[in-house]
Design an enzyme around this catalytic site. Structure first.
Site, PDB file in Angstrom:
ATOM      1  N   LYS A  88       0.834  -1.201   0.000  1.00 26.92           N
ATOM      2  CA  LYS A  88       0.000   0.000   0.000  1.00 26.92           C
ATOM      3  C   LYS A  88       0.868   1.250   0.000  1.00 26.92           C
ATOM      4  O   LYS A  88       1.889   1.305   0.686  1.00 26.92           O
ATOM      5  CB  LYS A  88      -0.903   0.031   1.240  1.00 26.92           C
ATOM      6  CG  LYS A  88      -1.973  -1.049   1.262  1.00 26.92           C
ATOM      7  CD  LYS A  88      -2.929  -0.857   2.429  1.00 26.92           C
ATOM      8  CE  LYS A  88      -4.085  -1.850   2.349  1.00 26.92           C
ATOM      9  NZ  LYS A  88      -5.055  -1.652   3.448  1.00 26.92           N
ATOM     10  N   LYS A 108      -0.681  -8.004   5.411  1.00 28.06           N
ATOM     11  CA  LYS A 108      -1.269  -9.269   4.990  1.00 28.06           C
ATOM     12  C   LYS A 108      -2.544  -8.939   4.217  1.00 28.06           C
ATOM     13  O   LYS A 108      -3.287  -8.037   4.604  1.00 28.06           O
ATOM     14  CB  LYS A 108      -1.612 -10.095   6.242  1.00 28.06           C
ATOM     15  CG  LYS A 108      -2.415 -11.346   5.970  1.00 28.06           C
ATOM     16  CD  LYS A 108      -1.529 -12.524   5.765  1.00 28.06           C
ATOM     17  CE  LYS A 108      -2.353 -13.774   5.431  1.00 28.06           C
ATOM     18  NZ  LYS A 108      -1.473 -14.836   4.932  1.00 28.06           N
ATOM     19  N   HIS A 123     -16.579  -4.426   4.669  1.00 25.28           N
ATOM     20  CA  HIS A 123     -16.112  -3.068   4.920  1.00 25.28           C
ATOM     21  C   HIS A 123     -17.078  -2.410   5.904  1.00 25.28           C
ATOM     22  O   HIS A 123     -18.238  -2.195   5.589  1.00 25.28           O
ATOM     23  CB  HIS A 123     -16.075  -2.303   3.592  1.00 25.28           C
ATOM     24  CG  HIS A 123     -15.776  -0.843   3.723  1.00 25.28           C
ATOM     25  ND1 HIS A 123     -15.198  -0.110   2.726  1.00 25.28           N
ATOM     26  CD2 HIS A 123     -15.963   0.022   4.731  1.00 25.28           C
ATOM     27  CE1 HIS A 123     -15.040   1.142   3.128  1.00 25.28           C
ATOM     28  NE2 HIS A 123     -15.517   1.247   4.334  1.00 25.28           N
ATOM     29  N   GLU A 166     -12.235   3.689   8.865  1.00 28.02           N
ATOM     30  CA  GLU A 166     -12.584   2.542   8.040  1.00 28.02           C
ATOM     31  C   GLU A 166     -11.905   1.279   8.570  1.00 28.02           C
ATOM     32  O   GLU A 166     -10.718   1.306   8.899  1.00 28.02           O
ATOM     33  CB  GLU A 166     -12.084   2.868   6.629  1.00 28.02           C
ATOM     34  CG  GLU A 166     -12.560   1.976   5.538  1.00 28.02           C
ATOM     35  CD  GLU A 166     -11.993   2.439   4.191  1.00 28.02           C
ATOM     36  OE1 GLU A 166     -12.075   3.643   3.871  1.00 28.02           O
ATOM     37  OE2 GLU A 166     -11.442   1.588   3.484  1.00 28.02           O
ATOM     38  N   ARG A 217     -13.226  13.690   6.110  1.00 28.40           N
ATOM     39  CA  ARG A 217     -14.239  14.512   5.421  1.00 28.40           C
ATOM     40  C   ARG A 217     -15.623  13.998   5.763  1.00 28.40           C
ATOM     41  O   ARG A 217     -15.765  12.925   6.345  1.00 28.40           O
ATOM     42  CB  ARG A 217     -14.046  14.370   3.905  1.00 28.40           C
ATOM     43  CG  ARG A 217     -14.208  12.925   3.452  1.00 28.40           C
ATOM     44  CD  ARG A 217     -14.298  12.758   1.950  1.00 28.40           C
ATOM     45  NE  ARG A 217     -14.670  11.398   1.587  1.00 28.40           N
ATOM     46  CZ  ARG A 217     -13.846  10.368   1.507  1.00 28.40           C
ATOM     47  NH1 ARG A 217     -12.558  10.521   1.764  1.00 28.40           N
ATOM     48  NH2 ARG A 217     -14.288   9.173   1.179  1.00 28.40           N
TER      49      ARG A 217
END
Ligand code: MV4
Length: 447
Positions: A158, A201, A208, A275, A292
């Site tokens: 990422k 991982k 989600h 998240e 936001r």
């Protein structure tokens, strides 16, 4: 409270903010591009200034033009909405240095959570679960290989400056990892001007779940419970709901408390979203913070009864939060379907053009948030969302039934829309039984 504010956005969210301001007695100045000139919602603001041509990079993203409009419009604050400049810490800093309040977190808190590696480190420090992976940034192939062998393949590389699914790469074995690291670094450097990457991982088939939080300027932070946004395609959410179905009550509380712990540690104020991904065993892991107000915020408004946009203005103007955590309860179930001008049978290809005719649903438990109307031209320059259809009912089953009937009432001619796909999803047992993961749409309707 502010007397006059500027909205640095367009479309549905610009109208949502105008509506909140009219109820608060706050005057509004809105900016628009040449493509949005003449849009009906602009007339609901007190003033409107053109900030450039249709291309967002020449108008809505031009900081100097937006600040000029704010100066000429003589506003005390800027609401950035979502997208465009909403998560630009540099813009937030410029607003404040011009003595214009930015309706959002401090630029320091925004920069901190915007660095996904720094946010991950902070999460670990305050005991918020993170996905097993690298301890910070990864520079060398040898380091990456050692980490992958420790945590096991598949791994996800990422970009520290990425987010929302941008700048991610999966690697399944040693050979793939070697080239993936180099490619990820090069891509991140090109896309974000920052080539830093870290490794996690790869959690397969996750759900989600995100937590809405709200902080004031006095150090108080509360959560407004969670939303399930599993029903998405290529990182574009299609359906969001609250409460998250099939989520153990203890896990739910734990996720929400983790979110509060993290944003408190970041000195974060105003509205934000934390998240998480949840695996099949119910383990949850922090992924990123969205600094936001989000598209799907009305789902939380319906179950909590709290107007998030009004709260953003109240806390930004210095008012303390008017409730304590134990006062925030959820009632019933809410679902949102994003109605986009896209053709779901053609791989969700955008379908811009003129809306020839439009009939919008209403009745008990239905909310329609949209700036569109018959005669409105959906521009090819911006995202293709026409509106958000929301329902609120005592139970998830009733909410699904209500959404079905509302979708059948909604009639839009002139552009293709995601309505037929929404009806298919709502009629699918995997959705009604809440057994879906983030790969559901691509698996069920391969392109
Ligand atoms: C992950 C993941 C699996 N494992 N991280 C995608 C959006 C970005 N915010 C984070 N994302 C993911 N991170 C690990 N370690 C899977 C995703 C992911 C995803 C997450 C939430 C919703 C939809 C998704 C679709 C594909 C991948």
């Amino acid at each position: 409270m502010f007397k006059r504010i500027l909205i640095a956005n367009r479309g549905e969210i610009a109208l949502r903010i105008i509506r909140a301001c009219r109820e608060l007695g706050v005057e509004t100045v809105v900016v628009y591009s040449e493509a949005d000139r003449g849009a009906a919602y602009l007339k609901m603001a007190n003033e409107a200034y053109c900030v450039g041509p249709a291309k967002a990079s020449e108008s809505y993203l031009k900081i100097d033009r937006v600040i000029s409009a704010a100066e000429i419009g003589n506003v005390q604050a800027i609401h950035p909405g979502y997208g465009f400049l909403a998560e630009n810490a540099h813009f937030a800093e410029i607003c404040r240095s011009c003595q214009i309040e930015f309706i959002g977190p401090s630029h320091e808190a925004m920069a901190l959570v915007g660095d996904k590696n720094a946010a991950r480190r902070l999460a670990k420090e305050v005991g918020v679960p993170t996905v097993p992976g690298s301890d910070g940034l990864v520079q060398e192939e040898s380091e990456a290989l050692a980490i992958a062998h420790r945590i096991g393949f598949p791994v996800l590389i990422k970009a520290a400056a990425g987010g929302g699914g941008r700048g991610m790469r999966v690697a399944l074995n040693d050979l793939a990892l070697k080239s993936a690291i180099q490619q990820a670094q090069a891509e991140a450097a090109a896309a974000f001007g920052n080539g830093e990457v870290y490794i996690e991982k790869y959690v397969e088939h996750p759900r989600h779940v995100e937590v809405q939080i709200l902080g004031d300027l006095h150090g108080n932070v509360v959560h407004l419970w969670e939303r399930d946004c599993t029903m998405q395609r290529r990182h574009q959410k299609l359906i969001e709901e609250s409460p998250a179905p099939n989520l153990d009550e203890n896990v739910r509380r734990s996720i929400c408390e983790s979110a509060v712990r993290l944003v408190k540690a970041a000195n974060y104020s105003n509205a934000g979203t934390v998240e998480f991904i949840v695996d099949r065993q119910g383990n949850f892991y922090f992924i990123e913070v969205n600094a936001r107000i989000q598209v799907e915020h009305p789902v939380t408004e319906l179950v909590t009864g709290i107007d998030l946009i009004k709260m953003q203005f109240r806390v930004a103007s210095g008012e303390p939060l008017p409730f304590r955590q134990q006062d925030i309860l959820t009632r019933g179930a809410a679902i949102e379907c994003r109605i986009n001008a896209e053709d779901p049978t053609k791989n969700f290809r955008p379908s811009p053009g003129k809306i020839q005719r439009m009939i919008v649903p209403g009745g008990y438990g239905v909310r329609w948030d949209s700036h569109a109307h018959a005669g409105y031209e959906v521009s090819p320059f911006y995202d293709s969302m026409i509106g958000k259809l929301l329902v609120h009912q005592p139970t998830r089953e009733e909410a699904i039934a209500c959404m079905r009937r509302a979708l059948l009432e909604l009639s839009i001619d002139g552009v293709s829309t995601t309505v037929p796909r929404h009806l298919e999803i709502l009629n699918h047992s995997a959705f009604t039984e809440a057994g879906v993961d983030t790969t559901f749409i691509e698996r069920t309707w391969p392109s």
